[in-house]
Design a protein around this motif. Structure first.
Motif, PDB file in Angstrom:
ATOM      1  N   PHE A  47      11.535  17.115  -0.094  1.00 33.47           N
ATOM      2  CA  PHE A  47      11.392  16.381  -1.054  1.00 33.47           C
ATOM      3  C   PHE A  47      10.246  15.402  -2.073  1.00 33.47           C
ATOM      4  CE2 PHE A  47      14.211  14.414   2.631  1.00 33.47           C
ATOM      5  CZ  PHE A  47      15.444  14.533   1.614  1.00 33.47           C
ATOM      6  N   GLY A  48       9.254  15.970  -1.757  1.00 35.31           N
ATOM      7  CA  GLY A  48       7.876  16.414  -2.081  1.00 35.31           C
ATOM      8  C   GLY A  48       6.828  14.817  -1.325  1.00 35.31           C
ATOM      9  N   TRP A  49       5.839  15.400  -1.990  1.00 35.18           N
ATOM     10  CA  TRP A  49       4.988  14.594  -0.984  1.00 35.18           C
ATOM     11  C   TRP A  49       4.809  12.921  -1.245  1.00 35.18           C
ATOM     12  CZ3 TRP A  49       1.513  10.904  -3.302  1.00 35.18           C
ATOM     13  CH2 TRP A  49       0.670  11.852  -4.866  1.00 35.18           C
ATOM     14  N   ARG A  50       5.146  12.789  -2.389  1.00 36.18           N
ATOM     15  CA  ARG A  50       5.505  10.390  -2.413  1.00 36.18           C
ATOM     16  C   ARG A  50       6.480  10.510  -1.576  1.00 36.18           C
ATOM     17  NH1 ARG A  50       3.043   9.656  -7.228  1.00 36.18           N
ATOM     18  NH2 ARG A  50       2.430  11.009  -8.474  1.00 36.18           N
ATOM     19  N   TRP A  51       7.210  11.086  -1.256  1.00 36.38           N
ATOM     20  CA  TRP A  51       8.542  10.271  -0.221  1.00 36.38           C
ATOM     21  C   TRP A  51       7.688  10.238   1.496  1.00 36.38           C
ATOM     22  CZ3 TRP A  51      12.737   8.261  -0.872  1.00 36.38           C
ATOM     23  CH2 TRP A  51      13.204   8.113  -2.424  1.00 36.38           C
ATOM     24  N   VAL A  52       5.866  10.892   1.436  1.00 39.11           N
ATOM     25  CA  VAL A  52       5.171  10.520   2.924  1.00 39.11           C
ATOM     26  C   VAL A  52       5.213   9.326   2.718  1.00 39.11           C
ATOM     27  CG1 VAL A  52       3.462  11.185   3.777  1.00 39.11           C
ATOM     28  CG2 VAL A  52       4.796  12.701   3.019  1.00 39.11           C
ATOM     29  N   PHE A  53       5.163   8.107   1.255  1.00 36.62           N
ATOM     30  CA  PHE A  53       4.909   6.721   1.873  1.00 36.62           C
ATOM     31  C   PHE A  53       5.988   6.289   1.246  1.00 36.62           C
ATOM     32  CE2 PHE A  53       1.150   9.606   0.011  1.00 36.62           C
ATOM     33  CZ  PHE A  53       0.336   9.345   1.550  1.00 36.62           C
ATOM     34  N   LEU A  54       6.772   6.775   0.500  1.00 38.53           N
ATOM     35  CA  LEU A  54       7.790   6.005  -0.369  1.00 38.53           C
ATOM     36  C   LEU A  54       9.551   6.257   1.228  1.00 38.53           C
ATOM     37  CD1 LEU A  54       8.064   7.059  -3.812  1.00 38.53           C
ATOM     38  CD2 LEU A  54       7.342   5.082  -2.666  1.00 38.53           C
ATOM     39  N   ALA A  55       9.552   6.542   1.837  1.00 37.39           N
ATOM     40  CA  ALA A  55       9.856   6.505   2.871  1.00 37.39           C
ATOM     41  C   ALA A  55       9.945   5.020   3.915  1.00 37.39           C
ATOM     42  CB  ALA A  55       9.884   7.736   3.566  1.00 37.39           C
ATOM     43  N   THR A  56       8.680   5.351   3.995  1.00 33.23           N
ATOM     44  CA  THR A  56       8.749   4.273   4.544  1.00 33.23           C
ATOM     45  C   THR A  56       8.470   2.308   3.890  1.00 33.23           C
ATOM     46  OG1 THR A  56       5.707   4.225   4.305  1.00 33.23           O
ATOM     47  CG2 THR A  56       6.757   5.437   5.897  1.00 33.23           C
ATOM     48  N   VAL A  57       8.656   2.456   2.874  1.00 33.13           N
ATOM     49  CA  VAL A  57       8.858   0.667   2.487  1.00 33.13           C
ATOM     50  C   VAL A  57      10.072   0.318   2.854  1.00 33.13           C
ATOM     51  CG1 VAL A  57       9.742  -0.037  -0.475  1.00 33.13           C
ATOM     52  CG2 VAL A  57       7.381   1.973   0.631  1.00 33.13           C
ATOM     53  N   GLY A  74       0.631  -1.446   0.103  1.00 31.15           N
ATOM     54  CA  GLY A  74       0.128  -0.109  -0.370  1.00 31.15           C
ATOM     55  C   GLY A  74       0.891   0.919   0.110  1.00 31.15           C
ATOM     56  N   SER A  75       2.381   1.458   0.996  1.00 33.23           N
ATOM     57  CA  SER A  75       2.875   2.821   1.012  1.00 33.23           C
ATOM     58  C   SER A  75       3.652   2.403  -0.685  1.00 33.23           C
ATOM     59  CB  SER A  75       3.678   2.185   2.143  1.00 33.23           C
ATOM     60  OG  SER A  75       3.146   2.210   3.162  1.00 33.23           O
ATOM     61  N   LEU A  76       3.992   1.896  -1.321  1.00 32.18           N
ATOM     62  CA  LEU A  76       4.289   1.762  -2.316  1.00 32.18           C
ATOM     63  C   LEU A  76       3.393   2.347  -3.350  1.00 32.18           C
ATOM     64  CD1 LEU A  76       6.676   0.911  -4.220  1.00 32.18           C
ATOM     65  CD2 LEU A  76       5.761  -1.680  -4.558  1.00 32.18           C
ATOM     66  N   LEU A  77       2.208   1.612  -3.695  1.00 31.56           N
ATOM     67  CA  LEU A  77       1.297   2.267  -4.417  1.00 31.56           C
ATOM     68  C   LEU A  77       1.192   3.593  -4.468  1.00 31.56           C
ATOM     69  CD1 LEU A  77      -1.119  -0.955  -4.581  1.00 31.56           C
ATOM     70  CD2 LEU A  77       0.575  -0.348  -6.552  1.00 31.56           C
ATOM     71  N   CYS A  78       0.845   3.999  -2.846  1.00 33.25           N
ATOM     72  CA  CYS A  78       0.522   5.836  -2.824  1.00 33.25           C
ATOM     73  C   CYS A  78       1.962   6.002  -3.721  1.00 33.25           C
ATOM     74  CB  CYS A  78       0.199   5.908  -1.330  1.00 33.25           C
ATOM     75  SG  CYS A  78      -1.130   5.310  -0.170  1.00 33.25           S
ATOM     76  N   GLY A  79       2.487   5.809  -3.059  1.00 26.42           N
ATOM     77  CA  GLY A  79       3.547   6.571  -3.410  1.00 26.42           C
ATOM     78  C   GLY A  79       4.079   7.204  -5.100  1.00 26.42           C
ATOM     79  N   LEU A  80       3.429   5.868  -5.892  1.00 27.50           N
ATOM     80  CA  LEU A  80       3.434   5.901  -7.040  1.00 27.50           C
ATOM     81  C   LEU A  80       2.377   6.457  -7.843  1.00 27.50           C
ATOM     82  CD1 LEU A  80       5.180   2.425  -8.052  1.00 27.50           C
ATOM     83  CD2 LEU A  80       5.931   4.418  -7.671  1.00 27.50           C
TER      84      LEU A  80
END
Length: 470
Positions: A158-168, A85-91
């Motif tokens: 870094f941009g909002w996508r890294w809010v999710f990608l940083a937790t992967v 889910g975190s990866l999909l959010c970031g993408l």
């Protein structure tokens, strides 16, 4: 040596709990940026709602499935879903894609807290169970307090996508650590009540939607709200009928006849309602008095400080207490008293006036922390192992769904007070809500006194085949 063998996988379990909490509340500061980038401003609230809804609906499913298939299997599955889910959010390339990905993320988070507590109960003796409860409660409180701040920093840097990608990456690490867990085998037998899961999942979905729209987007007497109420009642009735017919229901009705489990559920409702009301309406009051949104968030750190005090100092005392029940009573009294203080005191954000509000929110934080610690530890020690996941799910649902429904009603009261016009201010409307919450918590104090909670130092987990009734 035994401690060393379990330390590494249990570190993964603790990390999984922290990720579950952080992933659900990281987005608060990033939402305006996300809406500006992806569009769909009319749907951005669903970025939060989808995760909360999925987490609530899947909680009892994970609890029961962990009772049938084992704690590690469900913990690994929940972590894998959260990571995906975190990866999909970031993408995500659109608001609808992000909302769907947040639902996946929430579905993973819904199983992590339940499965993690069940793992602790399986592996740890009472003394070490208390020690791990201190660590996990502290980390969860820190994650809750600083999650939105971390999300804001990541968004700006870094941009909002890294809010999710940083937790992967930490999710993958936790997954690898948890995979090394060695747990006792589950009891033989047990059939999954899929029909009951369907009815209960549908009922919880309806209740969460009802809590989200009743009194705010739709009036209480509107056809939509009435339809949701009727649908929830029918679905709950169908689940109740299915639970009594199933050989192994997803939430066994026998648990509701257990006096200790019932006490934990009632206090979960009270603690959830008190916490949601305070964290929802107190920032509104601060902003109405001229504070910035960032300052309003900082003011709430005193509430987190109160819960941290309990995590670090209160839990060891719980382990030595002869009458654990009175810790629960004290917590509910502090929560009620702090909320009543907010209802009847005119706030002043100056140094002198703020001190009183800080003390009130610290008392509320201590009350929330005590309520959560006492009843969670009690449940971990008391619930039959074969129903431990279901019992933990019942506690979580009472806190999430019960608190959300109370918040929905009180939000309607708040908006109706403002709509009445006249001299009614935002502060007046919020203080009405705080007063009603305090009255509800007085009922919680009576329940805490009357409902039994066995001492953590003497209680043993109920045998697999018995449930205390009365």
């Amino acid at each position: 040596m035994a401690d060393r063998r379990i330390m590494v996988p249990l570190s993964g379990v603790v990390l999984a709990q922290l990720l579950a909490m952080v992933d659900l509340n990281l987005t608060a500061a990033a939402l305006p940026v996300i809406a500006a980038d992806l569009g769909g401003t009319d749907r951005f609230a669903w970025v939060v709602t989808a995760a909360v809804l999925a987490s609530t609906v899947t909680t009892p499913l994970y609890g029961k499935l962990s009772d049938v298939y084992g704690r590690r299997a469900l913990l690994v599955a929940a972590l894998a879903v959260l990571t995906l889910g975190s990866l999909l959010c970031g993408l995500a390339q659109s608001m609808n894609q992000l909302i769907a990905a947040r639902a996946v993320q929430g579905a993973g988070a819904g199983g992590l807290m339940i499965s993690a507590y069940a793992v602790y109960a399986e592996l740890l003796d009472p003394r070490r169970l208390v020690r791990y409860q201190i660590v996990t409660a502290t980390l969860v409180n820190i994650g809750t307090a600083f999650g939105p701040l971390a999300g804001g920093v990541l968004t700006d840097s870094f941009g909002w996508r890294w809010v999710f990608l940083a937790t992967v990456p930490p999710s993958v690490l936790a997954l690898l650590l948890v995979a090394t867990l060695r747990l006792p085998p589950v009891a033989a037998g047990g059939r999954v009540d899929y029909a009951g899961m369907l009815w209960l999942g549908a009922a919880l979905t309806t209740l969460v939607l009802l809590a989200g729209v009743a009194g705010t987007q739709w009036a209480f007497a509107s056809p939509g709200v009435i339809a949701l109420v009727v649908a929830a009642a029918v679905l709950l009735a169908l689940w109740w009928r299915s639970a009594h017919r199933a050989a192994d229901p997803v939430l066994p009705p026998a648990l509701l006849r257990d006096r200790v489990v019932r006490s934990v559920a009632v206090q979960g409702w009270n603690t959830g309602a008190g916490m949601l009301v305070v964290v929802t309406f107190l920032p509104i009051v601060f902003v109405s008095l001229g504070a910035s949104a960032a300052d309003a968030g900082m003011y709430l750190l005193t509430l987190t400080f109160g819960t941290l005090v309990v995590s670090l100092a209160g839990t060891p005392l719980l382990a030595r207490a002869a009458r654990t029940q009175w810790f629960g009573v004290t917590g509910t009294v502090l929560l009620a008293a702090g909320t009543a203080w907010l209802a009847f005191t005119h706030p002043d954000l100056g140094p002198g006036g703020w001190a009183g509000w800080a003390l009130a929110t610290i008392a509320i934080g201590v009350g929330i922390g005590l309520g959560f610690q006492v009843y969670t530890l009690t449940l971990l020690r008391h619930a039959p192992r074969v129903h431990l996941g279901a019992a933990l799910a019942m506690q979580s649902l009472s806190r999430q769904v019960g608190g959300s429904l109370v918040l929905a009603v009180l939000s309607a009261v708040f908006h109706s007070r403002l709509a009445a016009g006249g001299s009614t201010s935002t502060l007046d409307a919020a203080q009405t809500v705080f007063g009603l919450t305090a009255l509800l918590l007085v009922v919680g104090v009576v329940a805490a006194v009357r409902l039994p909670v066995p001492s953590l130092t003497v209680a043993e987990r109920s045998p697999v085949t018995t449930v205390e009734t009365g």
